[in-house]
Design a protein around this motif. Structure first.
Motif, PDB file in Angstrom:
ATOM      1  N   GLN B   6     -11.344   0.495   9.608  1.00 26.50           N
ATOM      2  CA  GLN B   6     -11.433   0.210  11.037  1.00 26.50           C
ATOM      3  C   GLN B   6     -12.725  -0.537  11.297  1.00 26.50           C
ATOM      4  OE1 GLN B   6     -10.674   4.672  12.272  1.00 26.50           O
ATOM      5  NE2 GLN B   6     -10.341   3.346  14.071  1.00 26.50           N
ATOM      6  N   ASN B   7     -12.717  -1.381  12.312  1.00 22.55           N
ATOM      7  CA  ASN B   7     -13.949  -2.015  12.767  1.00 22.55           C
ATOM      8  C   ASN B   7     -14.742  -0.966  13.536  1.00 22.55           C
ATOM      9  OD1 ASN B   7     -15.925  -3.469  14.204  1.00 22.55           O
ATOM     10  ND2 ASN B   7     -14.665  -5.306  14.135  1.00 22.55           N
ATOM     11  N   GLY B   9     -17.210  -1.253  15.529  1.00 17.52           N
ATOM     12  CA  GLY B   9     -17.616  -1.613  16.877  1.00 17.52           C
ATOM     13  C   GLY B   9     -19.126  -1.620  17.034  1.00 17.52           C
ATOM     14  N   LEU B  21      -7.285  -1.507  19.560  1.00 21.86           N
ATOM     15  CA  LEU B  21      -7.966  -0.937  18.402  1.00 21.86           C
ATOM     16  C   LEU B  21      -7.076  -1.120  17.176  1.00 21.86           C
ATOM     17  CD1 LEU B  21      -8.903   2.349  20.254  1.00 21.86           C
ATOM     18  CD2 LEU B  21     -10.443   0.459  19.758  1.00 21.86           C
ATOM     19  N   THR B 109     -13.658   3.596  15.515  1.00 19.40           N
ATOM     20  CA  THR B 109     -14.132   2.493  16.355  1.00 19.40           C
ATOM     21  C   THR B 109     -14.732   3.079  17.618  1.00 19.40           C
ATOM     22  OG1 THR B 109     -12.458   0.937  15.555  1.00 19.40           O
ATOM     23  CG2 THR B 109     -13.485   0.457  17.689  1.00 19.40           C
TER      24      THR B 109
END
Lengths: 113, 115
Positions: B6-7, B9, B21, B109
């Motif tokens: 996952q990014n 953020g 997301l 995220t």
């Protein structure tokens, strides 16, 4: 109702202490889990119990000892912990082990001094 | 080795907009996919589960799964400041003998909804 309860909410223990964490659910779930979560990290699986039998141990050090006395209760016995074991310990349960939704308790914030 | 990406953020979205997301996973036999919301200092709260390709909607939340692309996403419509939290993507691997492992989580995220 999807409630999982955990006690205590906070625990501070020395490296020579023995303590236990308790988890309880009354949803009739037959799988229960322990996860460990360090700050700013995702939860990591420790143990899985299925129908009160240990199903998965993710190579957790023996200073952590799980116990499932009955289908509603899950304990985690702690002994001779290290400061690096300080973390949020999360209990979860699901209908059964497998592709089922897991519901988490509020967690026990453990600090080892 | 199963990995969930996952990014981290932060992902900043204006109030009332759609927050998107994303999550990718490495294990082709992963079978179950979940989104959890975690507020700071709290435990993860299940938001959505999805098991088959396509979209699944629940209120303001829509989960999308594409197993061929090994991709799962969560859309939050009409974002509210109370949606500000860390969103964790999680997958479960099923074994051929019928067993399964626990959840493997992405790093999460951090979503910020700006009033």
């Amino acid at each position: 109702d999807t409630e999982v309860t955990q006690t205590p909410k906070h625990l501070v223990m020395g490296m020579t202490n023995k303590k236990s964490l308790k988890c309880e659910q009354h949803m009739g779930h037959r799988a229960m889990y322990w996860y460990k979560q360090k700050a700013k990290k995702p939860p990591e699986l420790m143990f899985v119990y299925s129908y009160e039998k240990l199903s998965i141990n993710e190579s957790v050090p023996s200073r952590f000892s799980p116990e499932c006395p009955n289908s509603s209760l899950l304990n985690l016995h702690l002994h001779a912990l290290q400061p690096e074991d300080s973390a949020l310990y999360l209990c979860a349960s699901s209908l059964a082990q497998g592709a089922y939704e897991q519901y988490f308790g509020p967690g026990t914030r453990l600090t080892v001094t | 080795q199963k990995e969930v990406e996952q990014n981290s953020g932060p992902l900043s979205v204006p109030e009332g907009a759609i927050a998107s997301l994303n999550c990718t996973y490495s294990d082709r036999v992963s079978q179950s996919f979940f989104w959890y919301r975690q507020y700071s200092g709290k435990s993860p709260e299940l938001i959505m589960s999805i098991y088959s390709n396509g979209d699944k909607e629940d209120g303001r939340f829509t989960a999308q799964l594409n197993k061929a692309s090994q991709y799962v996403s969560l859309l939050i419509r009409d974002s509210q400041p109370s949606d500000s939290a860390t969103y964790l993507c999680a997958v479960t691997l099923m074994y051929s003998g019928g067993g399964a492992d626990g959840l493997t989580f992405g790093k999460g995220t951090h979503l910020i909804i700006q009033p």
